[in-house]
Write a protein that holds these residues in place. Structure first.
Motif, PDB file in Angstrom:
ATOM      1  N   HIS A   6     -41.808   1.443  11.208  1.00  9.13           N
ATOM      2  CA  HIS A   6     -40.964   1.435  12.395  1.00  9.13           C
ATOM      3  C   HIS A   6     -39.590   2.014  12.058  1.00  9.13           C
ATOM      4  O   HIS A   6     -39.038   2.808  12.818  1.00  9.13           O
ATOM      5  N   ILE A  10     -37.800   5.342  13.753  1.00 12.06           N
ATOM      6  CA  ILE A  10     -36.490   5.289  14.393  1.00 12.06           C
ATOM      7  C   ILE A  10     -35.526   6.256  13.721  1.00 12.06           C
ATOM      8  O   ILE A  10     -34.814   7.005  14.391  1.00 12.06           O
ATOM      9  N   ASP A 122     -33.650  -1.279  20.560  1.00  8.17           N
ATOM     10  CA  ASP A 122     -34.672  -1.474  19.521  1.00  8.17           C
ATOM     11  C   ASP A 122     -34.152  -2.356  18.396  1.00  8.17           C
ATOM     12  O   ASP A 122     -34.883  -3.158  17.840  1.00  8.17           O
ATOM     13  N   THR A 125     -34.188  -6.074  19.634  1.00  7.02           N
ATOM     14  CA  THR A 125     -35.496  -6.726  19.753  1.00  7.02           C
ATOM     15  C   THR A 125     -36.287  -6.759  18.460  1.00  7.02           C
ATOM     16  O   THR A 125     -37.072  -7.667  18.249  1.00  7.02           O
ATOM     17  N   TYR A 126     -36.075  -5.787  17.593  1.00  2.00           N
ATOM     18  CA  TYR A 126     -36.904  -5.720  16.394  1.00  2.00           C
ATOM     19  C   TYR A 126     -36.166  -6.194  15.145  1.00  2.00           C
ATOM     20  O   TYR A 126     -36.575  -7.137  14.488  1.00  2.00           O
TER      21      TYR A 126
END
Length: 132
Positions: A6, A10, A122, A125-126
């Protein structure tokens, strides 16, 4: 492993957004000027990628320098650029043993929180999930 994948997605997306694949000497010089003289956070964030990208070889004398990359990401963050906060935060959170950048999870989280506060959904939330 999923976190790293991830992260790479990004970072790749931000990288393409920031300089769109153009790494010319003129573009670098202009970006540096806008960062250092005009205190433009978005331009400082671009410099992070100049110092870590393999495309830097197109620029005479520009060498990979993760410390300079981190310096400009932090500068971008100080100028309230969410991408700068994200890249500086991730760099510090994980560190880089080969470049001599120590792990600093607390400072990394602080910068990631600022990135979140500046609108990087992002990150909110991550990366700021309590399990991270």
């Amino acid at each position: 492993m999923q976190k790293m994948i991830h992260l790479l997605v990004i970072l790749s997306s931000i990288s393409m957004f920031l300089y769109g694949g153009q790494m010319t000497q003129t573009a670098f010089d202009l970006t540096l000027k806008k960062c250092e003289e005009q205190k433009n956070g978005a331009e400082c964030a671009k410099l992070y990628y100049y110092f870590i990208s393999s495309k830097r070889s197109y620029l005479a004398g520009l060498k990979e320098d993760k410390h300079k990359a981190l310096y400009y990401a932090k500068m971008a963050c100080e100028l309230n650029d969410s991408n700068g906060c994200f890249t500086a935060g991730m760099t510090l959170y994980y560190g880089d043993e080969h470049a001599g950048i120590a792990v600093d999870k607390d400072e990394g989280r602080r910068l990631l929180k600022k990135s979140c506060d500046l609108g990087q959904d992002d990150v909110c939330t991550y990366f700021l999930n309590p399990k991270f």
